[in-house]
Design a protein around this motif. Sequence first.
Motif, short mmCIF file in Angstrom:
data_model
loop_
_atom_site.label_atom_id
_atom_site.label_comp_id
_atom_site.label_asym_id
_atom_site.label_seq_id
_atom_site.Cartn_x
_atom_site.Cartn_y
_atom_site.Cartn_z
N VAL A 164 -11.47 -17.59 5.70
CA VAL A 164 -11.01 -17.20 4.73
C VAL A 164 -10.03 -17.65 4.71
CG1 VAL A 164 -10.39 -15.39 3.48
CG2 VAL A 164 -11.98 -14.39 4.65
N GLN A 165 -8.96 -18.41 5.13
CA GLN A 165 -7.61 -18.50 4.84
C GLN A 165 -8.08 -20.03 5.07
OE1 GLN A 165 -5.72 -17.26 8.34
NE2 GLN A 165 -4.91 -15.93 7.00
N LEU A 166 -9.18 -20.61 6.24
CA LEU A 166 -9.01 -22.37 6.22
C LEU A 166 -10.06 -22.25 4.92
CD1 LEU A 166 -10.64 -24.33 7.73
CD2 LEU A 166 -12.51 -23.11 8.90
N MET A 170 -8.46 -25.73 1.92
CA MET A 170 -9.16 -26.25 2.05
C MET A 170 -8.75 -27.83 1.85
SD MET A 170 -11.91 -26.03 4.42
CE MET A 170 -12.53 -27.24 4.28
N ASP A 171 -8.38 -27.76 0.80
CA ASP A 171 -7.68 -28.77 -0.34
C ASP A 171 -6.34 -29.22 0.71
OD1 ASP A 171 -7.04 -26.49 -0.50
OD2 ASP A 171 -5.59 -27.04 -2.68
N ASP A 172 -5.65 -28.55 1.64
CA ASP A 172 -4.41 -28.93 2.11
C ASP A 172 -4.46 -29.07 4.20
OD1 ASP A 172 -1.87 -29.13 3.52
OD2 ASP A 172 -1.02 -26.39 3.50
N PRO A 173 -4.57 -30.20 4.79
CA PRO A 173 -5.20 -30.50 5.88
C PRO A 173 -4.43 -29.44 6.57
CG PRO A 173 -5.02 -32.03 4.62
CD PRO A 173 -4.93 -30.72 3.80
N SER A 174 -3.27 -28.98 6.61
CA SER A 174 -2.31 -28.96 7.21
C SER A 174 -1.93 -27.20 7.61
CB SER A 174 -0.89 -28.95 7.38
OG SER A 174 -0.15 -28.43 6.21
N ALA A 175 -3.47 -26.66 6.77
CA ALA A 175 -3.01 -25.28 6.84
C ALA A 175 -4.85 -24.79 7.88
CB ALA A 175 -3.06 -24.78 5.77
#
Length: 257
Positions: A164-166, A170-175
């Motif tokens: 879910v977090q992934l 998706m728009d934040d590569p660092s996360a």
Amino acid sequence: MDLASILGIVFSFSVVVVAMFLGGNLSQFVDLPSVLIVIGGGLAATLIRFPLAGLLAAFGTGGKVAFKHKKSDARSIIEKIAELADIVRRNGPLGLEEVELSDPTLAKGVQYVTDGYEAAFIRDAMERERDLYLERLEEGQRVFKALGDSAPAFGMIGTLVGLVQLLSNMDDPSAIGPAMATALLTTLYGALIANVICMPIADKLGSKFKTEELNQSLIIDGVMQLRQNKSPDSVKEALISYLPEHARAGFQPGEAA
């Protein structure tokens, strides 16, 4: 100490750690959120199933029995009881006062005989204590089995949380990296805890439950033989049924043990 249990757990974790080390940096396999989900969630789910006092007692009893190795077996117990029967025949019940016994159940039964308690009281007291002890063993097995069931389940829950977090970032590569780590490592932690610790200990407690049930019943019957002042050969004849067929060779009354 039961070296088989300790060596098995240490070797299992060592194999996994070595594989991790050969494949890259060990730090990438450490994730605090995953640990909290699997261990915290598993303990919380187990706490729901059992009362707190019973849970703590089951941990103590289960852990102690799982990692404690008792060398006594049915044949050695029968031989010891036959020796005690010989002492009773020669010196009477009071002759047992100077005997030192390593098995606490047998020692308590011998003390009952020495103190002159009635046979019915001795059997009732020892059977009640045996049943309570076996009940504690069974409760410990249930607790570790519950943990073994909960750990993989919360590993899957952690995987879903990570996914879910992934997908939400998706728009934040660092996360993406931390979310993927949580998704995968919770499954890894749950599988390790269940298959290396909880389920093996639950199975070992089940095996020791059967062994202890047989040995405790054997001791009770043996103590009753002492209370009735039976001869060593009569004791062996009465208790030999507790031995498997292959262990009875050379153990018949009148033969060398």
